[in-house]
Design an enzyme around this catalytic site. Structure first.
Site, PDB file in Angstrom:
ATOM      1  N   ASP A  50      -1.913  -2.724  -8.557  1.00 14.19           N
ATOM      2  CA  ASP A  50      -1.192  -1.975  -7.590  1.00 14.19           C
ATOM      3  C   ASP A  50      -0.629  -3.026  -6.590  1.00 14.19           C
ATOM      4  O   ASP A  50      -1.236  -3.632  -5.892  1.00 14.19           O
ATOM      5  CB  ASP A  50      -2.211  -1.245  -6.675  1.00 14.19           C
ATOM      6  CG  ASP A  50      -1.956  -0.446  -5.463  1.00 14.19           C
ATOM      7  OD1 ASP A  50      -0.489  -0.667  -5.257  1.00 14.19           O
ATOM      8  OD2 ASP A  50      -2.353   0.401  -4.969  1.00 14.19           O
ATOM      9  N   GLY A  79      11.633   8.572  -6.906  1.00 19.69           N
ATOM     10  CA  GLY A  79      12.060   9.850  -7.721  1.00 19.69           C
ATOM     11  C   GLY A  79      13.623  10.477  -7.182  1.00 19.69           C
ATOM     12  O   GLY A  79      14.265   9.795  -6.512  1.00 19.69           O
ATOM     13  N   TYR A 147      14.344   6.615   2.007  1.00 22.57           N
ATOM     14  CA  TYR A 147      14.533   5.796   0.797  1.00 22.57           C
ATOM     15  C   TYR A 147      15.368   4.850   1.078  1.00 22.57           C
ATOM     16  O   TYR A 147      15.334   3.577   0.621  1.00 22.57           O
ATOM     17  CB  TYR A 147      14.503   6.854  -0.412  1.00 22.57           C
ATOM     18  CG  TYR A 147      15.022   6.165  -1.888  1.00 22.57           C
ATOM     19  CD1 TYR A 147      13.864   5.492  -2.642  1.00 22.57           C
ATOM     20  CD2 TYR A 147      16.196   5.932  -2.211  1.00 22.57           C
ATOM     21  CE1 TYR A 147      14.222   4.833  -3.758  1.00 22.57           C
ATOM     22  CE2 TYR A 147      16.435   5.601  -3.432  1.00 22.57           C
ATOM     23  CZ  TYR A 147      15.658   4.982  -4.297  1.00 22.57           C
ATOM     24  OH  TYR A 147      15.860   4.318  -5.349  1.00 22.57           O
ATOM     25  N   GLU A 189      11.913  13.544 -11.369  1.00 21.64           N
ATOM     26  CA  GLU A 189      13.153  13.670 -12.273  1.00 21.64           C
ATOM     27  C   GLU A 189      14.463  13.681 -11.591  1.00 21.64           C
ATOM     28  O   GLU A 189      14.420  14.566 -10.324  1.00 21.64           O
ATOM     29  CB  GLU A 189      13.219  14.544 -13.298  1.00 21.64           C
ATOM     30  CG  GLU A 189      13.211  16.070 -13.047  1.00 21.64           C
ATOM     31  CD  GLU A 189      11.804  16.452 -12.622  1.00 21.64           C
ATOM     32  OE1 GLU A 189      10.934  15.930 -12.230  1.00 21.64           O
ATOM     33  OE2 GLU A 189      11.751  17.796 -12.598  1.00 21.64           O
ATOM     34  N   LYS A 190      15.129  12.932 -11.824  1.00 21.50           N
ATOM     35  CA  LYS A 190      16.501  12.883 -11.344  1.00 21.50           C
ATOM     36  C   LYS A 190      17.639  13.851 -11.922  1.00 21.50           C
ATOM     37  O   LYS A 190      17.135  14.651 -12.875  1.00 21.50           O
ATOM     38  CB  LYS A 190      17.230  11.587 -11.426  1.00 21.50           C
ATOM     39  CG  LYS A 190      16.268  10.432 -10.789  1.00 21.50           C
ATOM     40  CD  LYS A 190      16.856   9.088 -10.401  1.00 21.50           C
ATOM     41  CE  LYS A 190      17.254   9.237  -8.931  1.00 21.50           C
ATOM     42  NZ  LYS A 190      17.908   7.840  -8.388  1.00 21.50           N
ATOM     43  N   LYS A 198      16.463  21.652 -18.152  1.00 22.69           N
ATOM     44  CA  LYS A 198      16.773  23.155 -17.874  1.00 22.69           C
ATOM     45  C   LYS A 198      17.453  23.707 -18.869  1.00 22.69           C
ATOM     46  O   LYS A 198      17.249  24.661 -19.401  1.00 22.69           O
ATOM     47  CB  LYS A 198      17.481  23.378 -16.333  1.00 22.69           C
ATOM     48  CG  LYS A 198      16.684  22.910 -15.435  1.00 22.69           C
ATOM     49  CD  LYS A 198      17.484  23.157 -13.734  1.00 22.69           C
ATOM     50  CE  LYS A 198      16.752  22.476 -12.774  1.00 22.69           C
ATOM     51  NZ  LYS A 198      17.237  22.773 -11.354  1.00 22.69           N
ATOM     52  N   ARG A 281      30.250  10.211  -3.325  1.00 21.74           N
ATOM     53  CA  ARG A 281      29.998   8.786  -3.592  1.00 21.74           C
ATOM     54  C   ARG A 281      30.935   8.257  -4.032  1.00 21.74           C
ATOM     55  O   ARG A 281      31.963   8.639  -4.768  1.00 21.74           O
ATOM     56  CB  ARG A 281      28.950   8.559  -4.589  1.00 21.74           C
ATOM     57  CG  ARG A 281      27.409   8.954  -4.122  1.00 21.74           C
ATOM     58  CD  ARG A 281      27.225   8.281  -2.992  1.00 21.74           C
ATOM     59  NE  ARG A 281      25.563   8.193  -2.644  1.00 21.74           N
ATOM     60  CZ  ARG A 281      24.924   7.766  -1.638  1.00 21.74           C
ATOM     61  NH1 ARG A 281      25.559   7.580  -0.570  1.00 21.74           N
ATOM     62  NH2 ARG A 281      23.606   7.804  -1.853  1.00 21.74           N
TER      63      ARG A 281
END
Ligand code: NAD
Length: 322
Positions: A50, A79, A147, A189-190, A198, A281
């Site tokens: 850790d 994530g 983040y 998941e990204k 899916k 972006r």
């Protein structure tokens, strides 16, 4: 033989990097709080530690005869958008502790070269059509999520230690990265993995849910390109943050359609409420291009390598639950 430490080797990009470095002849120690699910024995040596604990960072960095020639710090509590919006305190606490202790210990133990994995989440929101943003334009800072703030803070930690100790620090700001052996289910998941999952779960002609109105613009970098970029940057003389990303920008709906094409399925898209993140972006890759790096794998080719792997995971999970 050169020795490298990869922190986050139980994760997606970390393990791909371990394999690249070993392919180049390095002896590699991987460290993570958990073993890699699909390649548990990918490194020459693996330590389960850790890295929020200072003493564990020292242990990770210590090897017979001293320390490592190169350290790659990719460990983070991380994530996709769903996780980023629901786990702000975990991200701010856990990832900051990892970076505070890892950077400090690496500098004190005399690591010559230290790579840190930051993110394009350090940038402010952009609108479609805005001109490219350079690395310097991350400040004045206004990241869209915590983040991004943690990454920006940890970039500054690394740069401060470089100034004080002379440790050569290299910082990449990754665009979204995807490929096989990445998180594909469970909430972390990204978008590319979620989209593939899916689509793998439905029959031909079925419907998938997409968070938001599907118009958010992103670019996605295939993992082999990302680890090539990490390696090129680490061995360069480029100081300060460097964007690494594929210049192919698509909307979230276009990502879904591209994944469906690879799957050979017709899909309908239902837009539902959910965390989306920034509108758009568009980043300059001029700094990483100056090293001769460019993305080699476009979205269609990358999805063609990723979808079959996720499809196989979906089928295996179904079979196991029967
Ligand atoms: P990942 O979640 O697959 O890997 C991160 C690893 O860090 C995990 O295996 C996790 O167990 C480990 N970790 C977390 N807490 C730890 C702790 N306390 N001690 C030891 N290990 C710990 O994520 P990834 O996609 O491989 O990302 C790697 C790095 O790249 C991260 O720093 C991430 O923020 C950054 N990044 C990734 C992307 C992307 O699209 N994947 C984009 C931008 C930046």
């Amino acid at each position: 033989m050169k020795r490298a430490l990869v922190c986050g080797a139980g994760g997606f990009i970390g393990m791909h990097l371990v394999k690249k470095l070993r392919g180049l002849g390095y002896w590699v120690r991987g460290v993570d709080i958990k073993r890699h699910e699909w390649s548990p024995d990918g490194a020459d040596q693996f330590l389960q530690l850790d890295l929020r604990v200072e003493a564990n960072c020292g242990a990770a960095l210590t090897v017979e005869g001293g320390t490592f020639d190169e350290v790659y710090q990719l460990a983070a509590d991380m994530g996709g958008m769903g996780f980023i919006h629901s786990a702000e305190t975990e991200i701010m606490h856990n990832s900051a502790l990892i970076n505070i202790y890892m950077t400090d210990q690496a500098a004190r133990l005399g690591v010559p070269r230290y790579f840190f994995s930051s993110s394009v989440c350090v940038y402010r929101d952009m609108q479609p059509g805005e001109p490219e943003m350079t690395e310097a334009e991350a400040v004045p800072a206004h990241p869209d999520n915590e983040y991004g703030w943690e990454k920006l803070y940890s970039e500054r930690i690394a740069e401060a230690y470089e100034r004080r100790y002379g440790m050569q620090v290299r910082i990449a700001r990754f665009q979204n990265c995807y490929g096989p052996e990445g998180t594909w289910t469970g909430g972390r998941e990204k978008a590319p993995a979620a989209m593939c999952r899916k689509i793998a779960e439905i029959d031909d002609g079925g419907t998938i849910d997409v968070w938001g109105d599907g118009s958010a613009v992103r670019s996605y970098t295939y993992v082999s390109d990302m680890v090539d970029g990490i390696y090129a940057l680490t061995h360069s003389e480029l100081h300060g943050a460097v964007n690494i990303g594929c210049p192919q920008y698509v909307t979230v709906d276009e990502l879904a359609v591209a994944a469906a094409k690879v799957a050979g399925k017709r899909i309908a898209i239902r837009h539902v409420d959910g965390p989306v993140g920034v509108h758009s972006r568009n980043f300059s890759n001029a700094r990483i291009y100056s090293l001769g790096w460019t993305a080699q794998v476009d979205l269609e080719a990358g999805l063609a390598r990723t979808y079959p792997w996720i499809d196989a995971q979906v089928k295996a999970a179904r079979a196991a639950s029967r």
